[in-house]
Design a protein around this motif. Sequence first.
Motif, PDB file in Angstrom:
ATOM      1  N   GLU A   1      -3.667   4.155   0.816  1.00 15.97           N
ATOM      2  CA  GLU A   1      -4.210   2.800   0.546  1.00 15.97           C
ATOM      3  C   GLU A   1      -3.386   1.758   1.288  1.00 15.97           C
ATOM      4  O   GLU A   1      -2.382   1.855   1.466  1.00 15.97           O
ATOM      5  N   TRP A   2      -4.087   0.927   2.085  1.00 16.83           N
ATOM      6  CA  TRP A   2      -3.288  -0.317   2.774  1.00 16.83           C
ATOM      7  C   TRP A   2      -4.003  -1.626   2.602  1.00 16.83           C
ATOM      8  O   TRP A   2      -5.077  -1.595   2.666  1.00 16.83           O
ATOM      9  N   VAL A   3      -3.300  -2.462   2.346  1.00 14.48           N
ATOM     10  CA  VAL A   3      -3.852  -3.895   2.227  1.00 14.48           C
ATOM     11  C   VAL A   3      -2.940  -4.732   3.168  1.00 14.48           C
ATOM     12  O   VAL A   3      -1.912  -4.805   3.292  1.00 14.48           O
TER      13      VAL A   3
ATOM     14  N   GLY B   1       0.772  -1.187   0.038  1.00 15.46           N
ATOM     15  CA  GLY B   1      -0.194   0.083   0.282  1.00 15.46           C
ATOM     16  C   GLY B   1       0.906   1.211  -0.044  1.00 15.46           C
ATOM     17  O   GLY B   1       1.895   1.121  -0.111  1.00 15.46           O
TER      18      GLY B   1
END
Length: 160
Positions: free
Chosen positions: A156-158, A152
């Motif tokens: 945005e972060w996964v 990410g």
Amino acid sequence: MVRRPLRDSASLTDTKVYHLAEFLSCTDRDQGKGGSILPTSADPDGAWSALSLPDVQALFARAGFPWWVAGGHALDLFVGHPTRPHGDIDVSIFREDAPLLHRLLGGWDLHGAHAGVLTPWTTSSMEPPTTSIWCRTRPGQPWSLQVMFDEGTGAEWVCH
């Protein structure tokens, strides 16, 4: 519901969903019903002497990149009290910040973890499939920190 990886893998198929009560009964050693994610080489049986949360905060105070407490300690912080004993401490960062982590922990003994194997981290980048770094101040000392890589950016972060 809490997602907890069954083993050190970037594959979402290696994730089991636990109800909170089931998660709280897990230990760091057994990692629940899925078995251990602890590596099987490069001193995997070496002792752990985890940094305290204040020590982690002091270490990362000069990081200059986003980081956050992860794993069991993150759950403790979320609910406001210890949920179970922890044998380690986990921090997560964005993979793109791996070179900055390498510089921050310069002089430490760092090993990439993947598929149950620890490999010395000798370059500043860290590409998949390695999903975390085991850290200790020098070889032969107890492991004191695990840093996990998340994909990410700041927007945005996964989480895997």
